[in-house]
Scaffold this active site. Structure first.
Site, PDB file in Angstrom:
ATOM      1  N   GLU A 192     -12.196   8.960 -12.263  1.00  0.00           N
ATOM      2  CA  GLU A 192     -11.856  10.147 -11.476  1.00  0.00           C
ATOM      3  C   GLU A 192     -10.480  10.001 -10.827  1.00  0.00           C
ATOM      4  OE1 GLU A 192     -14.058   7.905 -10.963  1.00  0.00           O
ATOM      5  OE2 GLU A 192     -14.405   7.450  -8.839  1.00  0.00           O
ATOM      6  N   CYS A 297      -7.191  -6.387 -15.617  1.00  0.00           N
ATOM      7  CA  CYS A 297      -8.289  -7.345 -15.618  1.00  0.00           C
ATOM      8  C   CYS A 297      -7.831  -8.671 -16.209  1.00  0.00           C
ATOM      9  CB  CYS A 297      -9.469  -6.792 -16.389  1.00  0.00           C
ATOM     10  SG  CYS A 297      -9.118  -6.634 -18.131  1.00  0.00           S
TER      11      CYS A 297
HETATM   12  P1  NAD Z   1     -14.769   0.980 -10.739  1.00  0.00           P
HETATM   13  O1  NAD Z   1     -15.881   0.060 -11.018  1.00  0.00           O
HETATM   14  O2  NAD Z   1     -14.562   1.457  -9.344  1.00  0.00           O
HETATM   15  O3  NAD Z   1     -14.905   2.310 -11.626  1.00  0.00           O
HETATM   16  C1  NAD Z   1     -15.130   2.242 -13.010  1.00  0.00           C
HETATM   17  C2  NAD Z   1     -15.947   3.457 -13.424  1.00  0.00           C
HETATM   18  O4  NAD Z   1     -17.205   3.410 -12.759  1.00  0.00           O
HETATM   19  C3  NAD Z   1     -15.286   4.768 -13.043  1.00  0.00           C
HETATM   20  O5  NAD Z   1     -15.415   5.654 -14.117  1.00  0.00           O
HETATM   21  C4  NAD Z   1     -16.076   5.223 -11.818  1.00  0.00           C
HETATM   22  O6  NAD Z   1     -16.179   6.616 -11.719  1.00  0.00           O
HETATM   23  C5  NAD Z   1     -17.450   4.614 -12.034  1.00  0.00           C
HETATM   24  N1  NAD Z   1     -18.125   4.256 -10.781  1.00  0.00           N
HETATM   25  C6  NAD Z   1     -17.542   3.862  -9.618  1.00  0.00           C
HETATM   26  N2  NAD Z   1     -18.498   3.577  -8.702  1.00  0.00           N
HETATM   27  C7  NAD Z   1     -19.689   3.782  -9.300  1.00  0.00           C
HETATM   28  C8  NAD Z   1     -21.057   3.641  -8.873  1.00  0.00           C
HETATM   29  N3  NAD Z   1     -21.353   3.248  -7.649  1.00  0.00           N
HETATM   30  N4  NAD Z   1     -22.026   3.916  -9.763  1.00  0.00           N
HETATM   31  C9  NAD Z   1     -21.732   4.320 -11.017  1.00  0.00           C
HETATM   32  N5  NAD Z   1     -20.469   4.474 -11.459  1.00  0.00           N
HETATM   33  C10 NAD Z   1     -19.448   4.208 -10.630  1.00  0.00           C
HETATM   34  O7  NAD Z   1     -13.443   0.291 -11.308  1.00  0.00           O
HETATM   35  P2  NAD Z   1     -11.937   0.755 -11.128  1.00  0.00           P
HETATM   36  O8  NAD Z   1     -11.517   0.505  -9.717  1.00  0.00           O
HETATM   37  O9  NAD Z   1     -11.737   2.110 -11.703  1.00  0.00           O
HETATM   38  O10 NAD Z   1     -11.202  -0.260 -12.110  1.00  0.00           O
HETATM   39  C11 NAD Z   1     -10.802  -1.537 -11.734  1.00  0.00           C
HETATM   40  C12 NAD Z   1     -11.833  -2.577 -12.108  1.00  0.00           C
HETATM   41  O11 NAD Z   1     -12.065  -2.569 -13.504  1.00  0.00           O
HETATM   42  C13 NAD Z   1     -11.363  -3.986 -11.779  1.00  0.00           C
HETATM   43  O12 NAD Z   1     -12.438  -4.706 -11.263  1.00  0.00           O
HETATM   44  C14 NAD Z   1     -10.944  -4.527 -13.127  1.00  0.00           C
HETATM   45  O13 NAD Z   1     -10.979  -5.935 -13.239  1.00  0.00           O
HETATM   46  C15 NAD Z   1     -11.949  -3.893 -14.009  1.00  0.00           C
HETATM   47  N6  NAD Z   1     -11.500  -3.861 -15.395  1.00  0.00           N
HETATM   48  C16 NAD Z   1     -12.100  -4.726 -16.257  1.00  0.00           C
HETATM   49  C17 NAD Z   1     -11.681  -4.773 -17.572  1.00  0.00           C
HETATM   50  C18 NAD Z   1     -12.301  -5.748 -18.529  1.00  0.00           C
HETATM   51  O14 NAD Z   1     -11.984  -5.690 -19.691  1.00  0.00           O
HETATM   52  N7  NAD Z   1     -13.188  -6.634 -18.101  1.00  0.00           N
HETATM   53  C19 NAD Z   1     -10.668  -3.922 -18.015  1.00  0.00           C
HETATM   54  C20 NAD Z   1     -10.092  -3.036 -17.113  1.00  0.00           C
HETATM   55  C21 NAD Z   1     -10.527  -3.017 -15.795  1.00  0.00           C
END
Ligand code: NAD
Length: 495
Positions: A192, A297
């Site tokens: 979002e 990440c």
């Molecule tokens: P986030 O977990 O806040 O959000 C990711 C997705 O989950 C979004 O689409 C969001 O809308 C949804 N979301 C958020 N809170 C939620 C909840 N309580 N219940 C269900 N869905 C929910 O992550 P972010 O801040 O957008 O991205 C950064 C994170 O992603 C970092 O921790 C990073 O390390 C990780 N990441 C990991 C990889 C990998 O390959 N392991 C790659 C890219 C990013």
């Protein structure tokens, strides 16, 4: 890590959209909600769009549309499905410059980082174009007397993808090209905070002629995700985001009988040996720690300097960080963009301030000299001790914590003991022996030897471990093909 190409502040029309709509069954439809979030440019704070927080009714409409489309799509011959991917690839390449600018504008990353993201994303489409080969089964003639065995792959059904803000273009591409080419239909729930790249991708897929309902978008946040993880018409869920949410998604979707791959957060260690080659190592580690504003990440987050590297390498590295210039990534000569939102900045600075209170030593203070507009944190380097909160938690900003060790064994022990993640790690050294020890004993799943951002290309799996990954099959590579296909075994006898 300097923006060298295309440096005029030309923001594409695709980054200025007003109120966004969901994309369901090939139509742009308003979400059934009056709740919207602002989507600002994090470097300038200008409003780009508003994103709806979709709920159960929107997810249900998308799931039904995807299920209806699956009936025909799964019957389309595999080479024809691959041909759509070839056309999509052409559309992406034709729009490359616009996509880079869009990515920079909505995410804040600098032009060259966005260019890397777009290139890496398109590589997955390259890989998906090979689906006629990738999806082949296997067989064994005469497995018993007069009996043959055959393994055949089929698509799984309707797949959902839930993605983070930090790679709005590439991370969705880790998922849907393989899913679609394998005969599944797909629902994307983009972040979002960066929903605009997804909208453009849907337009380009339509331009490539993809039939309606094969690719769908539902915008939103936690509520939409919960619905996707439990909807009976959805068969598979791919998630990338923080470890906390990855675990929730893994558990919820598995409880509802779906196959799940959930990639979580990271805390990546970099080990600098006394025999590291200075200049290229400094450049590589600078890129790893501060590229993408540390919002990767695969970003280096803890750097362990071994032995005399503390005296020779470290001061030179700090000097290099002093030369990093902050700004909007479409402006000339900018090295470092903002973090995504004001609350991210607050969270990161909170870690730094608590760290200093607890005895950390500031080597380079990124709180100074940030632009007055935008959510900027400057490159920050802090020496900590292994018990510090900053050694354990993912900060997800341009902050590098420094630890010290006497030898490679000590550095590897710190890597394992201080964090629960296992995404990536790198060693900088001229010693084959140290590199070999690192490869064998490191607790992370993606390793770099003199490579600071050890990102596997699309032909290999993105192999996080421990709290960086929940599931069995990773995204991309053969694992990605396995994830989006299901197997049937046929045993044949002719009387
Ligand atoms: P986030 O977990 O806040 O959000 C990711 C997705 O989950 C979004 O689409 C969001 O809308 C949804 N979301 C958020 N809170 C939620 C909840 N309580 N219940 C269900 N869905 C929910 O992550 P972010 O801040 O957008 O991205 C950064 C994170 O992603 C970092 O921790 C990073 O390390 C990780 N990441 C990991 C990889 C990998 O390959 N392991 C790659 C890219 C990013």
């Amino acid at each position: 890590m300097t923006a060298t190409l295309g440096t005029t502040r030309e923001i594409p029309a695709s980054a200025q959209r007003g109120d966004l709509k969901n994309y369901i069954g090939g139509e742009w439809v308003a979400a059934r909600t009056d709740q919207y979030l602002d989507v600002p440019n994090p470097a300038t704070e200008e409003l780009l769009a508003r994103v709806p927080l979709s709920g159960a009714a929107d997810v249900d409409a998308a799931a039904r549309a995807a299920r209806r489309a699956f009936e025909d799509w799964s019957e389309v011959p595999v080479p024809e499905r691959a041909a759509y991917m070839f056309r999509f690839r052409e559309a992406l390449l034709d729009s490359r410059e616009e996509l880079i600018r869009l990515c920079t504008t909505e995410n804040g990353k600098i032009y060259s980082d966005a260019a890397g993201e777009v290139r890496r994303g398109i590589e997955v489409v390259d890989f998906a174009c090979g689906m006629p080969t990738l999806m082949m089964g296997t067989n064994l003639d005469q497995i018993s007397r007069g009996i043959d065995s055959e393994l055949v792959r089929f698509p799984v059904g309707v797949a959902a993808g839930i993605t983070p803000f930090n790679f709005p273009f590439m991370v969705p591409l880790w998922m849907y090209p393989l899913a679609i080419a394998a005969g599944n239909t797909f629902i994307l729930k983009p972040s979002e905070r960066t929903p605009l790249s997804a909208v453009r991708m849907a337009e380009l897929l339509a331009e490539a002629g993809l039939p309606k309902g094969v690719f769908n978008i539902v915008h939103g946040a936690a509520e939409a995700v919960t619905e996707l993880c439990s909807h009976p018409e959805i068969d598979a869920v791919s998630f990338v985001g923080s470890a906390r949410v990855a675990k929730i998604v893994y558990e919820t979707a598995a409880r509802h009988g779906k196959r799940v791959q959930a990639l979580g957060g990271a805390k990546n260690h970099i080990i600098v040996m006394p025999d590291a080659v200075l200049e290229p190592s400094i450049e590589n580690i600078t890129e790893s720690a501060f590229g993408n504003a540390g919002q990767r990440c695969l970003a280096g987050s803890v750097m362990t300097v071994v032995g005399t590297a503390a005296d020779e390498f470290l001061p030179r590295f700090v000097e290099r960080a002093d030369r990093i210039k902050m700004g909007f990534g479409l402006d000339e000569d900018v090295d470092l963009g903002p973090v995504i939102r004001p609350d991210s900045k607050e969270r990161i600075l909170g870690y730094v301030e608590r760290g200093l209170t607890d005895g950390a030593r500031m080597l380079r203070d990124g709180r100074d000299g940030t632009p007055s507009t935008g959510y900027f944190v400057g490159p920050t380097i802090v020496e900590i001790d292994p018990q510090a909160e900053m050694a354990r938690d993912e900060l997800f900003g341009p902050v590098l914590s420094v630890l010290k060790a006497d030898d490679v064994d000590g550095a590897l022990d710190l890597m394992r003991a201080t964090n629960r993640y296992g995404n990536a790690g790198s060693i900088f050294t001229s010693s084959g022996k140290a590199a070999r020890e690192f490869k064998r004993r490191s607790s992370a799943g993606m390793l770099g030897v003199n490579v600071g951002v050890a990102a596997p290309m699309a032909f290999f799996p993105f192999s996080g471990r421990r709290n960086s990954f929940f599931g069995d099959l990773h995204v991309t590579g053969r694992d990605g093909v396995e994830f989006y296909t299901t197997k049937k075994m046929v045993t044949t006898r002719w009387f």
